[in-house]
Motif scaffolding. Structure first.
Motif, PDB file in Angstrom:
ATOM      1  N   ARG A 233       0.778  -1.113   0.002  1.00 11.60           N
ATOM      2  CA  ARG A 233       0.087   0.060   0.112  1.00 11.60           C
ATOM      3  C   ARG A 233       0.695   1.285  -0.009  1.00 11.60           C
ATOM      4  O   ARG A 233       0.309   2.352  -0.028  1.00 11.60           O
ATOM      5  CB  ARG A 233      -0.927  -0.014   1.000  1.00 11.60           C
ATOM      6  N   TYR A 234       2.163   1.088   0.148  1.00  7.17           N
ATOM      7  CA  TYR A 234       2.969   2.368   0.285  1.00  7.17           C
ATOM      8  C   TYR A 234       4.341   1.941   0.309  1.00  7.17           C
ATOM      9  O   TYR A 234       4.645   0.866   0.220  1.00  7.17           O
ATOM     10  CB  TYR A 234       2.589   3.090   1.678  1.00  7.17           C
ATOM     11  N   VAL A 235       5.353   2.911   0.091  1.00  8.44           N
ATOM     12  CA  VAL A 235       6.936   2.926   0.099  1.00  8.44           C
ATOM     13  C   VAL A 235       7.189   3.491   1.193  1.00  8.44           C
ATOM     14  O   VAL A 235       6.959   4.688   1.435  1.00  8.44           O
ATOM     15  CB  VAL A 235       7.404   3.435  -1.262  1.00  8.44           C
ATOM     16  N   GLY A 236       7.978   2.849   1.906  1.00  5.05           N
ATOM     17  CA  GLY A 236       8.613   3.412   3.280  1.00  5.05           C
ATOM     18  C   GLY A 236       9.859   3.939   3.253  1.00  5.05           C
ATOM     19  O   GLY A 236      10.584   3.354   2.535  1.00  5.05           O
ATOM     20  N   PHE A 237      10.041   5.163   3.772  1.00  3.90           N
ATOM     21  CA  PHE A 237      11.485   5.765   3.808  1.00  3.90           C
ATOM     22  C   PHE A 237      11.822   5.944   5.225  1.00  3.90           C
ATOM     23  O   PHE A 237      11.162   6.693   6.050  1.00  3.90           O
ATOM     24  CB  PHE A 237      11.441   6.876   2.973  1.00  3.90           C
ATOM     25  N   ILE A 238      12.368   4.997   5.791  1.00  2.00           N
ATOM     26  CA  ILE A 238      12.981   4.871   7.117  1.00  2.00           C
ATOM     27  C   ILE A 238      14.345   5.216   7.642  1.00  2.00           C
ATOM     28  O   ILE A 238      15.365   4.419   7.120  1.00  2.00           O
ATOM     29  CB  ILE A 238      12.272   3.516   7.450  1.00  2.00           C
ATOM     30  N   SER A 239      14.226   6.178   8.454  1.00  3.57           N
ATOM     31  CA  SER A 239      15.635   6.541   9.029  1.00  3.57           C
ATOM     32  C   SER A 239      15.848   6.106  10.592  1.00  3.57           C
ATOM     33  O   SER A 239      14.786   5.665  11.130  1.00  3.57           O
ATOM     34  CB  SER A 239      16.297   7.886   8.701  1.00  3.57           C
ATOM     35  N   GLU A 240      16.854   6.364  11.146  1.00  2.00           N
ATOM     36  CA  GLU A 240      16.975   6.369  12.715  1.00  2.00           C
ATOM     37  C   GLU A 240      15.744   7.205  13.343  1.00  2.00           C
ATOM     38  O   GLU A 240      15.353   6.791  14.304  1.00  2.00           O
ATOM     39  CB  GLU A 240      18.305   6.710  13.262  1.00  2.00           C
ATOM     40  N   ASN A 241      15.687   8.242  12.839  1.00  2.00           N
ATOM     41  CA  ASN A 241      14.662   9.391  13.475  1.00  2.00           C
ATOM     42  C   ASN A 241      13.171   9.513  12.752  1.00  2.00           C
ATOM     43  O   ASN A 241      12.546  10.271  13.482  1.00  2.00           O
ATOM     44  CB  ASN A 241      15.404  10.478  13.662  1.00  2.00           C
ATOM     45  N   TYR A 242      13.269   9.073  11.618  1.00  2.00           N
ATOM     46  CA  TYR A 242      12.080   9.329  10.545  1.00  2.00           C
ATOM     47  C   TYR A 242      11.466   8.129  10.074  1.00  2.00           C
ATOM     48  O   TYR A 242      12.225   7.458   9.604  1.00  2.00           O
ATOM     49  CB  TYR A 242      12.545  10.526   9.752  1.00  2.00           C
TER      50      TYR A 242
END
Length: 101
Positions: free
Chosen positions: A31-40
């Motif tokens: 349903r989506y593309v996640g963009f994940i960092s340490e804080n976001y």
């Protein structure tokens, strides 16, 4: 939709890394593309990438991201959806970013 979705996702990825000065992992979901960092944690839904009218194709995805980010204060540790919402205007939807959790 833009012609090359992979290029669009690469542009989004690079833009988030530039804006937030962090490395982001890309997590492609149904349903989506996640963009994940340490804080976001940002979830970009297909509706955010799709065009509503022909002129939308002329707007770089980075500009669309910048425009919606002006509408909200991003907090570390929260999850945000980049999507569309229905509005009572000539175009029935507009691009938005919403706090999920």
């Amino acid at each position: 939709m833009y012609k090359d979705i992979n290029k669009v996702l690469e542009n989004i990825h690079a833009h988030f890394e530039m804006l937030f000065s962090e490395e982001f992992e890309v997590d492609r979901r149904f349903r989506y593309v996640g963009f994940i960092s340490e804080n976001y944690n940002f979830r970009v839904r297909a509706s955010f990438i799709q065009a509503r009218i022909a002129e939308d194709f002329e707007v770089p995805i980075q500009q669309r991201i910048d425009e919606v980010l002006k509408t909200i204060s991003i907090e570390k540790g929260a999850i945000y959806n980049f999507s569309t919402e229905f509005v009572d205007e000539p175009l029935p939807t507009k691009y938005c970013v919403e706090l999920v959790a």
